[in-house]
Enzyme design. Structure first.
Site, short mmCIF file in Angstrom:
data_model
loop_
_atom_site.label_atom_id
_atom_site.label_comp_id
_atom_site.label_asym_id
_atom_site.label_seq_id
_atom_site.Cartn_x
_atom_site.Cartn_y
_atom_site.Cartn_z
N LYS A 101 -1.20 7.21 8.41
CA LYS A 101 -0.48 7.49 9.65
C LYS A 101 1.01 7.26 9.41
O LYS A 101 1.42 6.23 8.88
CB LYS A 101 -0.97 6.57 10.77
N ARG A 106 5.82 3.87 8.06
CA ARG A 106 7.19 3.43 8.34
C ARG A 106 7.30 1.92 8.49
O ARG A 106 8.41 1.36 8.51
CB ARG A 106 7.71 4.13 9.59
N LEU A 128 -10.85 2.17 2.11
CA LEU A 128 -9.39 2.26 2.16
C LEU A 128 -8.78 1.32 1.12
O LEU A 128 -9.27 0.20 0.94
CB LEU A 128 -8.88 1.88 3.55
N GLU A 129 -7.74 1.77 0.45
CA GLU A 129 -7.01 0.94 -0.51
C GLU A 129 -5.69 0.56 0.13
O GLU A 129 -4.71 1.30 0.07
CB GLU A 129 -6.80 1.72 -1.81
#
Length: 201
Positions: A101, A106, A128-129
């Site tokens: 995302k 950010r 997920l890494e």
């Protein structure tokens, strides 16, 4: 071909793409948001002097889960495995790509290192890494949006989709954050030695 929101809805309605649990409100113009589960695999750095993909290192990671509704705190420079809340199931003619995302990127959160591709025929939680490249700790809340799944239509259905015996499919049906199984089919090509005097330009 990248599927649009209407194509994604049609594939889900037809039962060809399955997301469990499913929330139609998570569909975006050309992707569907996926959420974070509550379990993580944390690397136990004191147990090994190095990581070797050629051998099984069974206790390299430890499964942890915050209690109740507490977040998991990912510290700067830390790398852990997480997983999607959703179990994702794809048909033989659709492949997936998990992207991070933008809003989380950010903040310094990386959703995956290299393994963002999902083969046609795959079914399971997506591991997920997760990395924190920021200078402050990041709180990861269970159920938060963690990535977006893009779907691509193959030119023809895969002859041997993921899960077929021919490929081994080490992660088919995986539940929760799943550690590496690289050792199961680790191979090396023969690499010729560099002749003496040929090192450097």
């Amino acid at each position: 071909m990248l599927l649009s929101d209407r194509d994604i809805r049609a594939e889900i309605t037809a039962g060809r793409v399955r997301l469990d649990p499913y929330d139609e409100g998570l569909i975006q113009p050309s992707s569907v948001d996926l959420r974070l589960d509550r379990a993580f695999r944390v690397f136990q750095n004191h147990r090994y002097s190095h990581i070797d993909p050629a051998v099984e290192q069974e206790d390299l990671t430890e499964l942890v889960a915050p209690e109740g509704d507490e977040p998991f705190v990912l510290h700067p420079g830390e790398f852990v495995l997480g997983s999607t809340l959703e179990v994702v199931t794809l048909p033989e003619d659709l492949a997936g790509r998990l992207e991070g995302k933008s809003s989380l990127g950010r903040l310094g959160l990386l959703t995956h290192s290299t393994a963002g591709f999902i083969d046609p025929g795959f079914s399971g939680h997506v591991t997920l890494e997760l990395s924190n490249v920021a200078t402050l700790p990041i709180k990861l809340w269970p159920g938060m949006k963690i990535g977006q799944l893009c779907l691509f239509r193959l030119s023809t259905p895969a002859e041997h989709p993921y899960g077929s015996a021919i490929y081994g499919s080490r992660y088919q049906g995986q539940r929760g954050p799943t550690p590496s199984r690289a050792y199961r089919d680790f191979t090396r090509a023969a690499v010729p030695e560099i002749p003496n005097g040929s090192h450097g330009a």
